[in-house]
Design a protein around this motif. Structure first.
Motif, PDB file in Angstrom:
ATOM      1  N   UNK A 288      19.417  71.571  31.559  1.00  0.00           N
ATOM      2  CA  UNK A 288      19.157  71.668  30.120  1.00  0.00           C
ATOM      3  C   UNK A 288      20.383  71.221  29.325  1.00  0.00           C
ATOM      4  N   UNK A 289      20.123  70.508  28.240  1.00  0.00           N
ATOM      5  CA  UNK A 289      21.201  70.152  27.320  1.00  0.00           C
ATOM      6  C   UNK A 289      21.344  71.291  26.317  1.00  0.00           C
ATOM      7  N   UNK A 290      22.477  71.948  26.304  1.00  0.00           N
ATOM      8  CA  UNK A 290      22.752  72.976  25.302  1.00  0.00           C
ATOM      9  C   UNK A 290      23.665  72.387  24.240  1.00  0.00           C
ATOM     10  N   UNK A 291      23.394  72.711  22.998  1.00  0.00           N
ATOM     11  CA  UNK A 291      24.176  72.151  21.897  1.00  0.00           C
ATOM     12  C   UNK A 291      25.660  72.475  22.057  1.00  0.00           C
ATOM     13  N   UNK A 292      25.972  73.678  22.501  1.00  0.00           N
ATOM     14  CA  UNK A 292      27.368  74.089  22.641  1.00  0.00           C
ATOM     15  C   UNK A 292      28.132  73.208  23.625  1.00  0.00           C
ATOM     16  N   UNK A 293      27.426  72.723  24.649  1.00  0.00           N
ATOM     17  CA  UNK A 293      28.075  71.939  25.709  1.00  0.00           C
ATOM     18  C   UNK A 293      27.668  70.469  25.662  1.00  0.00           C
ATOM     19  N   UNK A 294      27.188  69.992  24.517  1.00  0.00           N
ATOM     20  CA  UNK A 294      26.632  68.635  24.446  1.00  0.00           C
ATOM     21  C   UNK A 294      27.621  67.540  24.852  1.00  0.00           C
ATOM     22  N   UNK A 295      28.871  67.526  24.384  1.00  0.00           N
ATOM     23  CA  UNK A 295      29.768  66.427  24.797  1.00  0.00           C
ATOM     24  C   UNK A 295      29.926  66.351  26.312  1.00  0.00           C
ATOM     25  N   UNK A 296      30.092  67.499  26.968  1.00  0.00           N
ATOM     26  CA  UNK A 296      30.232  67.507  28.410  1.00  0.00           C
ATOM     27  C   UNK A 296      28.959  67.086  29.111  1.00  0.00           C
ATOM     28  N   UNK A 297      27.796  67.522  28.587  1.00  0.00           N
ATOM     29  CA  UNK A 297      26.507  67.140  29.183  1.00  0.00           C
ATOM     30  C   UNK A 297      26.327  65.627  29.126  1.00  0.00           C
ATOM     31  N   UNK A 298      26.581  65.030  27.959  1.00  0.00           N
ATOM     32  CA  UNK A 298      26.425  63.589  27.805  1.00  0.00           C
ATOM     33  C   UNK A 298      27.352  62.834  28.752  1.00  0.00           C
ATOM     34  N   UNK A 299      28.583  63.313  28.874  1.00  0.00           N
ATOM     35  CA  UNK A 299      29.552  62.655  29.757  1.00  0.00           C
ATOM     36  C   UNK A 299      29.130  62.738  31.222  1.00  0.00           C
ATOM     37  N   UNK A 300      28.464  63.834  31.595  1.00  0.00           N
ATOM     38  CA  UNK A 300      28.075  64.027  32.988  1.00  0.00           C
ATOM     39  C   UNK A 300      26.749  63.360  33.349  1.00  0.00           C
ATOM     40  N   UNK A 301      25.807  63.305  32.395  1.00  0.00           N
ATOM     41  CA  UNK A 301      24.434  62.917  32.727  1.00  0.00           C
ATOM     42  C   UNK A 301      24.047  61.498  32.342  1.00  0.00           C
ATOM     43  N   UNK A 302      24.745  60.861  31.391  1.00  0.00           N
ATOM     44  CA  UNK A 302      24.224  59.597  30.856  1.00  0.00           C
ATOM     45  C   UNK A 302      25.082  58.353  31.044  1.00  0.00           C
ATOM     46  N   UNK A 303      26.276  58.406  31.632  1.00  0.00           N
ATOM     47  CA  UNK A 303      27.019  57.140  31.808  1.00  0.00           C
ATOM     48  C   UNK A 303      26.348  56.189  32.792  1.00  0.00           C
ATOM     49  N   UNK A 304      25.571  56.714  33.737  1.00  0.00           N
ATOM     50  CA  UNK A 304      24.847  55.872  34.680  1.00  0.00           C
ATOM     51  C   UNK A 304      23.477  56.478  34.940  1.00  0.00           C
ATOM     52  N   UNK A 305      22.610  55.667  35.502  1.00  0.00           N
ATOM     53  CA  UNK A 305      21.256  56.152  35.769  1.00  0.00           C
ATOM     54  C   UNK A 305      21.292  57.348  36.718  1.00  0.00           C
ATOM     55  N   UNK A 306      20.473  58.387  36.422  1.00  0.00           N
ATOM     56  CA  UNK A 306      20.395  59.518  37.354  1.00  0.00           C
ATOM     57  C   UNK A 306      19.971  59.047  38.741  1.00  0.00           C
ATOM     58  N   UNK A 307      20.563  59.606  39.753  1.00  0.00           N
ATOM     59  CA  UNK A 307      20.259  59.210  41.122  1.00  0.00           C
ATOM     60  C   UNK A 307      19.055  59.976  41.652  1.00  0.00           C
ATOM     61  N   UNK A 308      18.506  59.473  42.751  1.00  0.00           N
ATOM     62  CA  UNK A 308      17.449  60.191  43.445  1.00  0.00           C
ATOM     63  C   UNK A 308      16.070  60.052  42.858  1.00  0.00           C
ATOM     64  N   UNK A 309      15.867  59.071  41.949  1.00  0.00           N
ATOM     65  CA  UNK A 309      14.540  58.908  41.339  1.00  0.00           C
ATOM     66  C   UNK A 309      13.906  57.559  41.661  1.00  0.00           C
ATOM     67  N   UNK A 310      14.611  56.702  42.401  1.00  0.00           N
ATOM     68  CA  UNK A 310      14.035  55.403  42.742  1.00  0.00           C
ATOM     69  C   UNK A 310      14.331  54.362  41.696  1.00  0.00           C
ATOM     70  N   UNK A 311      13.552  53.250  41.729  1.00  0.00           N
ATOM     71  CA  UNK A 311      13.881  52.135  40.858  1.00  0.00           C
ATOM     72  C   UNK A 311      12.788  51.616  39.960  1.00  0.00           C
ATOM     73  N   UNK A 312      11.516  51.914  40.256  1.00  0.00           N
ATOM     74  CA  UNK A 312      10.430  51.393  39.423  1.00  0.00           C
ATOM     75  C   UNK A 312       9.762  52.515  38.638  1.00  0.00           C
ATOM     76  N   UNK A 313       8.797  52.132  37.802  1.00  0.00           N
ATOM     77  CA  UNK A 313       8.221  53.092  36.855  1.00  0.00           C
ATOM     78  C   UNK A 313       7.040  53.868  37.437  1.00  0.00           C
ATOM     79  N   UNK A 314       7.046  55.181  37.193  1.00  0.00           N
ATOM     80  CA  UNK A 314       5.871  56.010  37.477  1.00  0.00           C
ATOM     81  C   UNK A 314       5.778  57.053  36.364  1.00  0.00           C
ATOM     82  N   UNK A 315       5.313  56.597  35.188  1.00  0.00           N
ATOM     83  CA  UNK A 315       5.225  57.479  34.027  1.00  0.00           C
ATOM     84  C   UNK A 315       4.280  58.642  34.267  1.00  0.00           C
TER      85      UNK A 315
END
Length: 430
Positions: A288-315
């Motif tokens: 969960x993204x908490x407002x209090x920890x938002x800068x750290x969350x963004x730095x940890x979760x969004x610089x690169x694609x999350x791993x472990x989900x594959x490469x193509x779309x399955x909406x």
């Protein structure tokens, strides 16, 4: 959306509209009240009931309603709604006017009018070039019939005799008492919705806190335009993590987009927490993204694609997972899902089955296209019949980093506020 100059007109090809008069508030700025007058072909009302304003907020036919005022971010808004399908045959025009209380329109900065499609919240027309001096009543625009269809014309013309003069100019006899707001018995003043304080925001660095609050203010403005400044909702973000999104993660565009969505969550729900999913072949719920920890969350979760989900779309897979999670974690407020995708949608039948089933749940799915990819079924849901209610919105932008907060939030929140009363009426949301 059409931007009109004075005297310009545009076709109104929807069944019902909301006409919103806006102005910038401040010290010494008069208050503004919105009025609608239903006129016959001779340009006059047929009787006193054809004037709809704060003391007479609904026309007997039910076709025209004074919606009342909202304020947000230093701006005031007053509005009337018109169900054009219910307007009586004897009505040729609906004039939308405003009166200034405590001064003239020359003292009212930023006066403008916007016409919205009531069903979707989409903007139809906007008129901003209104110039005034001593006028205390102003016709901002009019809805009128032409060859069996409706159009809207930007008028921008006034006079200095106020609401009473406005009424008499169109054939109404109005007393001073009727022209003034009722004062007895005096109701308790209504508390205007404002920018919400969000749990944990006091722990943010000063620059981040200021940016968050400016964005919350803009979210409030976008909601106020639609008469929905006080609504509450749980917000969930879904991020495309397929291989084609690599560039958007690496460039920081995904991080910026999530930060902007956090402001939506912070204004709609003050618990300071937003759920986030990433998807490609597989779906994965992120911390969960908490407002209090938002800068750290963004730095940890969004610089690169999350791993472990594959490469193509399955909406369809992530839609199903989010639906299961919301069902297992019910809240009294509606849920707004902000779903980002760069296209490549190909599991159309599965997505359609999921979203058709989801129409009976208290969740609105707002899809945001990043670029000009193939969005398949997502672009066609607005035209798709056979659902309990339309609970899907879609728009695409070429480069979200170049879209202003004002435009982005207007588009994100265009349909969601109009969906809420419909699902309440249907008993989907209680």
């Amino acid at each position: 959306m059409t931007t009109l100059g004075k005297g310009g007109n545009t076709a109104v090809q929807v069944g019902a509209v909301r006409v919103v008069v806006g102005w910038q508030q401040g010290a010494g700025v008069p208050d503004v009240d919105c009025t609608a007058l239903l006129l016959d072909p001779a340009g006059k009302v047929r009787g006193d009931n054809d004037m709809v304003f704060y003391n007479q907020p609904k026309h007997p036919s039910g076709a025209v309603v004074h919606d009342g005022k909202q304020q947000a971010g230093g701006w005031g808004y007053d509005a009337v709604s018109a169900d054009l399908r219910a307007v009586e045959p004897g009505v040729d025009r609906i004039v939308v006017a405003a009166s200034a209380d405590g001064g003239s329109f020359g003292q009212v900065p930023g006066l403008h009018v916007t016409v919205y499609d009531t069903a979707t919240g989409a903007e139809i027309a906007r008129f901003t070039e209104m110039r005034a001096t001593t006028e205390t009543a102003f016709v901002v625009g009019e809805l009128y019939r032409r060859q069996g269809a409706w159009k809207f014309r930007a008028v921008g013309q006034g006079w200095d005799t106020g609401l009473a003069g406005l009424a008499t100019a169109f054939g109404i006899s109005i007393s001073e008492e009727a022209a003034a707001p009722a004062t007895a018995p005096a109701p308790a003043p209504a508390q205007q919705p404002g920018v919400r304080f969000t749990k944990g925001e006091e722990r943010l660095p000063a620059a981040d806190r200021q940016r968050l609050n400016l964005r919350k203010q803009q979210v409030l403005v976008s909601l106020a335009k639609r008469g929905a400044a006080g609504i509450r909702a749980r917000v969930i973000v879904v991020l495309d993590a397929s291989g084609s999104m690599h560039r958007l993660y690496k460039s920081g565009i995904v991080s910026q987009a999530v930060e902007r969505m956090a402001a939506v969550a912070a204004q709609l729900d003050d618990d300071g927490t937003m759920q986030v999913w990433a998807f490609a072949d597989l779906a994965r719920q992120l911390p969960d993204l908490t407002i209090a920890e938002m800068p750290g969350w963004l730095a940890a979760q969004t610089p690169k694609r999350p791993s472990g989900v594959g490469g193509s779309n399955n909406e369809a897979s992530v839609i199903d997972q989010v639906r299961r999670w919301t069902a297992a974690n019910p809240v009294p407020d509606p849920t707004l899902v902000l779903f980002f995708s760069d296209g490549g949608v190909h599991r159309n039948a599965e997505i359609e089955r999921q979203l058709r089933a989801a129409a009976s749940e208290p969740t609105f799915w707002q899809f945001i296209g990043l670029g000009r990819g193939n969005y398949g079924i997502l672009e066609r849901f607005d035209r798709m019949a056979g659902r309990v209610v339309d609970s899907v919105g879609f728009f695409a932008v070429d480069d979200i980093s170049k879209v202003s907060d004002a435009e982005l939030y207007d588009r994100l929140l265009g349909e969601f506020p109009t969906w809420i009363p419909e699902v309440r009426r249907l008993g989907i949301l209680r």
